[in-house]
Write a protein that holds these residues in place. Sequence first.
Motif, PDB file in Angstrom:
ATOM      1  N   LEU A   1     -38.536 -84.543 -62.516  1.00 15.11           N
ATOM      2  CA  LEU A   1     -39.284 -84.295 -63.748  1.00 15.11           C
ATOM      3  C   LEU A   1     -39.356 -85.587 -64.550  1.00 15.11           C
ATOM      4  CD1 LEU A   1     -37.441 -80.965 -64.605  1.00 15.11           C
ATOM      5  CD2 LEU A   1     -39.697 -81.187 -63.566  1.00 15.11           C
ATOM      6  N   ARG A   2     -40.521 -85.880 -65.109  1.00 13.83           N
ATOM      7  CA  ARG A   2     -40.738 -87.135 -65.819  1.00 13.83           C
ATOM      8  C   ARG A   2     -40.738 -86.932 -67.336  1.00 13.83           C
ATOM      9  NH1 ARG A   2     -39.933 -90.596 -61.581  1.00 13.83           N
ATOM     10  NH2 ARG A   2     -41.261 -90.015 -59.807  1.00 13.83           N
ATOM     11  N   ASN A   3     -40.149 -87.913 -68.035  1.00 12.31           N
ATOM     12  CA  ASN A   3     -40.165 -87.928 -69.500  1.00 12.31           C
ATOM     13  C   ASN A   3     -39.708 -86.607 -70.104  1.00 12.31           C
ATOM     14  OD1 ASN A   3     -41.181 -90.611 -69.604  1.00 12.31           O
ATOM     15  ND2 ASN A   3     -43.220 -89.824 -69.146  1.00 12.31           N
ATOM     16  N   ALA A   4     -38.574 -86.132 -69.606  1.00 13.50           N
ATOM     17  CA  ALA A   4     -38.002 -84.876 -70.103  1.00 13.50           C
ATOM     18  C   ALA A   4     -37.501 -85.045 -71.536  1.00 13.50           C
ATOM     19  CB  ALA A   4     -36.869 -84.422 -69.194  1.00 13.50           C
ATOM     20  N   ILE A   5     -37.519 -83.956 -72.278  1.00 16.37           N
ATOM     21  CA  ILE A   5     -37.052 -83.957 -73.669  1.00 16.37           C
ATOM     22  C   ILE A   5     -35.567 -83.586 -73.683  1.00 16.37           C
ATOM     23  CG2 ILE A   5     -37.303 -82.890 -75.937  1.00 16.37           C
ATOM     24  CD1 ILE A   5     -40.209 -82.180 -75.058  1.00 16.37           C
ATOM     25  N   ARG A   6     -34.742 -84.496 -74.172  1.00 19.57           N
ATOM     26  CA  ARG A   6     -33.319 -84.203 -74.341  1.00 19.57           C
ATOM     27  C   ARG A   6     -33.096 -83.745 -75.775  1.00 19.57           C
ATOM     28  NH1 ARG A   6     -30.991 -89.068 -73.113  1.00 19.57           N
ATOM     29  NH2 ARG A   6     -30.899 -89.700 -75.298  1.00 19.57           N
TER      30      ARG A   6
ATOM     31  N   LEU B   1     -35.603 -86.820 -64.681  1.00 21.94           N
ATOM     32  CA  LEU B   1     -34.597 -85.770 -64.592  1.00 21.94           C
ATOM     33  C   LEU B   1     -34.691 -85.173 -63.195  1.00 21.94           C
ATOM     34  CD1 LEU B   1     -32.576 -84.502 -66.692  1.00 21.94           C
ATOM     35  CD2 LEU B   1     -34.210 -82.629 -66.921  1.00 21.94           C
ATOM     36  N   ARG B   2     -33.567 -85.128 -62.485  1.00 23.70           N
ATOM     37  CA  ARG B   2     -33.554 -84.603 -61.113  1.00 23.70           C
ATOM     38  C   ARG B   2     -32.726 -83.329 -61.046  1.00 23.70           C
ATOM     39  NH1 ARG B   2     -32.191 -90.237 -57.823  1.00 23.70           N
ATOM     40  NH2 ARG B   2     -34.031 -91.417 -58.552  1.00 23.70           N
ATOM     41  N   GLU B   3     -33.271 -82.350 -60.322  1.00 23.97           N
ATOM     42  CA  GLU B   3     -32.555 -81.082 -60.164  1.00 23.97           C
ATOM     43  C   GLU B   3     -33.036 -80.380 -58.894  1.00 23.97           C
ATOM     44  OE1 GLU B   3     -31.597 -76.904 -62.604  1.00 23.97           O
ATOM     45  OE2 GLU B   3     -32.876 -78.446 -63.490  1.00 23.97           O
ATOM     46  N   GLU B   4     -32.110 -80.150 -57.982  1.00 26.38           N
ATOM     47  CA  GLU B   4     -32.367 -79.354 -56.772  1.00 26.38           C
ATOM     48  C   GLU B   4     -33.610 -79.852 -56.002  1.00 26.38           C
ATOM     49  OE1 GLU B   4     -32.591 -74.619 -55.527  1.00 26.38           O
ATOM     50  OE2 GLU B   4     -33.384 -75.289 -57.439  1.00 26.38           O
ATOM     51  N   GLY B   5     -33.758 -81.159 -55.886  1.00 29.74           N
ATOM     52  CA  GLY B   5     -34.870 -81.705 -55.126  1.00 29.74           C
ATOM     53  C   GLY B   5     -36.144 -81.915 -55.919  1.00 29.74           C
ATOM     54  N   TYR B   6     -36.160 -81.487 -57.175  1.00 23.99           N
ATOM     55  CA  TYR B   6     -37.331 -81.669 -58.035  1.00 23.99           C
ATOM     56  C   TYR B   6     -37.116 -82.885 -58.941  1.00 23.99           C
ATOM     57  CZ  TYR B   6     -38.711 -76.927 -56.685  1.00 23.99           C
ATOM     58  OH  TYR B   6     -39.068 -75.808 -55.977  1.00 23.99           O
TER      59      TYR B   6
ATOM     60  N   PRO C   1     -28.882 -80.552 -63.810  1.00 19.80           N
ATOM     61  CA  PRO C   1     -29.750 -81.722 -63.715  1.00 19.80           C
ATOM     62  C   PRO C   1     -29.004 -83.010 -64.044  1.00 19.80           C
ATOM     63  CG  PRO C   1     -30.158 -80.538 -65.757  1.00 19.80           C
ATOM     64  CD  PRO C   1     -29.239 -79.669 -64.945  1.00 19.80           C
ATOM     65  N   CYS C   2     -29.472 -84.112 -63.469  1.00 17.77           N
ATOM     66  CA  CYS C   2     -28.918 -85.430 -63.773  1.00 17.77           C
ATOM     67  C   CYS C   2     -30.029 -86.305 -64.332  1.00 17.77           C
ATOM     68  CB  CYS C   2     -28.293 -86.062 -62.539  1.00 17.77           C
ATOM     69  SG  CYS C   2     -29.425 -86.263 -61.149  1.00 17.77           S
ATOM     70  N   GLU C   3     -29.656 -87.234 -65.178  1.00 16.93           N
ATOM     71  CA  GLU C   3     -30.607 -88.151 -65.785  1.00 16.93           C
ATOM     72  C   GLU C   3     -30.682 -89.456 -65.001  1.00 16.93           C
ATOM     73  OE1 GLU C   3     -29.948 -88.937 -69.899  1.00 16.93           O
ATOM     74  OE2 GLU C   3     -29.592 -86.831 -70.426  1.00 16.93           O
ATOM     75  N   VAL C   4     -31.869 -90.045 -64.953  1.00 17.35           N
ATOM     76  CA  VAL C   4     -32.057 -91.373 -64.367  1.00 17.35           C
ATOM     77  C   VAL C   4     -32.820 -92.207 -65.385  1.00 17.35           C
ATOM     78  CG1 VAL C   4     -33.003 -92.709 -62.465  1.00 17.35           C
ATOM     79  CG2 VAL C   4     -32.121 -90.407 -62.036  1.00 17.35           C
ATOM     80  N   ASP C   5     -32.235 -93.334 -65.807  1.00 18.19           N
ATOM     81  CA  ASP C   5     -32.889 -94.139 -66.828  1.00 18.19           C
ATOM     82  C   ASP C   5     -33.947 -95.056 -66.220  1.00 18.19           C
ATOM     83  OD1 ASP C   5     -31.625 -96.401 -65.774  1.00 18.19           O
ATOM     84  OD2 ASP C   5     -30.098 -96.494 -67.344  1.00 18.19           O
ATOM     85  N   LYS C   6     -34.591 -95.857 -67.045  1.00 15.64           N
ATOM     86  CA  LYS C   6     -35.704 -96.696 -66.584  1.00 15.64           C
ATOM     87  C   LYS C   6     -35.270 -97.761 -65.594  1.00 15.64           C
ATOM     88  CE  LYS C   6     -35.304 -99.800 -70.572  1.00 15.64           C
ATOM     89  NZ  LYS C   6     -36.005-100.390 -71.745  1.00 15.64           N
ATOM     90  N   ASP C   7     -33.952 -98.069 -65.560  1.00 15.15           N
ATOM     91  CA  ASP C   7     -33.444 -99.058 -64.610  1.00 15.15           C
ATOM     92  C   ASP C   7     -32.851 -98.416 -63.362  1.00 15.15           C
ATOM     93  OD1 ASP C   7     -34.052-101.270 -66.286  1.00 15.15           O
ATOM     94  OD2 ASP C   7     -32.280-100.812 -67.496  1.00 15.15           O
ATOM     95  N   GLY C   8     -33.033 -97.085 -63.237  1.00 15.63           N
ATOM     96  CA  GLY C   8     -32.564 -96.385 -62.045  1.00 15.63           C
ATOM     97  C   GLY C   8     -31.121 -95.937 -62.088  1.00 15.63           C
ATOM     98  N   ARG C   9     -30.450 -96.106 -63.209  1.00 13.69           N
ATOM     99  CA  ARG C   9     -29.055 -95.674 -63.325  1.00 13.69           C
ATOM    100  C   ARG C   9     -28.972 -94.174 -63.577  1.00 13.69           C
ATOM    101  NH1 ARG C   9     -28.822-100.676 -66.345  1.00 13.69           N
ATOM    102  NH2 ARG C   9     -29.312 -99.457 -68.203  1.00 13.69           N
ATOM    103  N   MET C  10     -28.141 -93.498 -62.808  1.00 12.64           N
ATOM    104  CA  MET C  10     -28.003 -92.047 -62.926  1.00 12.64           C
ATOM    105  C   MET C  10     -26.787 -91.695 -63.775  1.00 12.64           C
ATOM    106  SD  MET C  10     -27.652 -89.210 -59.896  1.00 12.64           S
ATOM    107  CE  MET C  10     -25.938 -89.641 -59.567  1.00 12.64           C
ATOM    108  N   SER C  11     -26.909 -90.624 -64.558  1.00 11.69           N
ATOM    109  CA  SER C  11     -25.782 -90.135 -65.347  1.00 11.69           C
ATOM    110  C   SER C  11     -25.838 -88.618 -65.432  1.00 11.69           C
ATOM    111  CB  SER C  11     -25.803 -90.742 -66.759  1.00 11.69           C
ATOM    112  OG  SER C  11     -27.009 -90.413 -67.427  1.00 11.69           O
ATOM    113  N   VAL C  12     -24.682 -88.030 -65.646  1.00 10.65           N
ATOM    114  CA  VAL C  12     -24.555 -86.573 -65.722  1.00 10.65           C
ATOM    115  C   VAL C  12     -23.898 -86.211 -67.048  1.00 10.65           C
ATOM    116  CG1 VAL C  12     -23.463 -84.538 -64.706  1.00 10.65           C
ATOM    117  CG2 VAL C  12     -24.404 -86.319 -63.221  1.00 10.65           C
ATOM    118  N   HIS C  13     -24.443 -85.226 -67.730  1.00 17.98           N
ATOM    119  CA  HIS C  13     -23.924 -84.824 -69.036  1.00 17.98           C
ATOM    120  C   HIS C  13     -23.781 -83.308 -69.074  1.00 17.98           C
ATOM    121  CE1 HIS C  13     -24.862 -88.924 -70.439  1.00 17.98           C
ATOM    122  NE2 HIS C  13     -25.942 -88.784 -69.685  1.00 17.98           N
TER     123      HIS C  13
END
Length: 496
Positions: A400-405, A393-398, A448-460
């Motif tokens: 985060l790993r294995n975030a809980i959705r 999970l990426r947000e403002e330069g940070y 924040p935006c999500e990045v999956d294990k294959d590096g694909r980014m998505s926004v929800h």
Amino acid sequence: MRTRALISAGLALTASALAAAPAAALNGGTESSTAYSFMGSLQRAESPRPDGHACGAALVAPQWVVTVGHCVRNDQGALVGHPHGWKVRIGSTSVSSGGEIIEVDKFIRRPGDLQGNDIALLKLKTPAKGRPIKIAASKPTATTPVRILGWGMTCDELEPKCFPDHLREADTVVQTDASCEDAGIKGTEICVGSVDGKVAPTNMDSGGPAIARAGDGWTLVGAVSGGNPGQPGVYSAVPAFRTWMNDVMAEKQPTLDGAVDLDGCSGSLVKTDTAKPSDPALLLTNGHCVTGDRPAPKSAVVDRAEKRKVTVLDRAGKPKTTASTTKLSYATMTGTDVALYQLDKTYAQLASEGAKMFKLAATGPRQADPIDLIAGGLRKSWTCAVGGVVPELREEGYVLRNAIRYTEDCTPDSGGSGAPLINPHTGLVVGIHNTTNDQGGVCTEGNPCEVDKDGRMSVHKARRYGQQTAGIVPCLTAGSRIDLSSPKCALTKPVS
């Protein structure tokens, strides 16, 4: 592992999927002469049938229907979700008319391998008027007489003539597990039908019930999961999942006991199994909730002086006791978003004042695990579930790993940051709430935006997230101290 064919097209309900499944009719069956108040047809837009029927189902409580897990499969692979356009017709012999038709509000599928865990619950948007069926007290044994029901296909072709409108039924028995051995039957399943398969469920009977006589009425003993041609059907033994079903349907609203109001944020008093009553108590919240400068990306803050008032709440959300922080022991927003404050009172002192404290779980949650979110800063609580675990999970330069959705029904607002995520079964803290994508922005503050294990980014947009806290446990030592040099401690360290 032996495999079996699913007796439903499940996710896609395409012609090819249907052709691959068993195509024998509800052999030995006849049209039902009367309606069953609990019998339901789960209807989805993806069905190739004009009537929309996809699976069978059974009403087990006014607002709850049981079916099987593969009947609620979806493109996202979610175990919990709020589907659009799903509905259940209940209490009619006709799949297209009569009875009552009610929209589905939520589905919950039991985690695990479908073989042995093929069960799901549907929460209806409004209570049904029909009388639910009781779940049998125990899994039925071999030779138990049962009746099977369904609107499954009556011939091989994907043509209207093969899609019965009228409910069909057949009387048969529970067989020994050996009769379904080729289908890989599990201990939480039963083998139902004739040994030669001439009385058995068919394609699109999935989720349909097997019922047994109980006095003048019926009890639910199974739900169609799958089977192989020329053999009895494999049914999920519904009584084997009674505890799980009761927990899901209870939807108990958590109290605010132990929630902390932290001046614009939320928090909780936490400890490990090794903490002593004489140790200074620790307060857990988010790294972005600190009062001084936030931790920089890829870094952390340790042992910084910060004096703050801490208000611990009771069950009703009223102040139970107060304390003050003596220092910010640790904070980071990299890898996870956490802060630990040391307080001016010990665990023993706070306990004597009636404050509730929580233990930290040493392992993280899994998809579909229930979680209670208690936000002291908002004086509100939510009963939620883990919708998934986000690799990055990426947000403002940070980062985060294995975030809980969270699932969609978990909607904490601003002021809920730092609120503990508690497993209601164990009472352990498995995470803390930390962020929401407010405007649909891409990786910016509050988006924040999500990045999956294959590096694909998505926004929800409007999706909410928490952070796992299991990584804190190996870093805590005697006296409520943080030891970042511990071999098993993987928390982000300060940059020199």
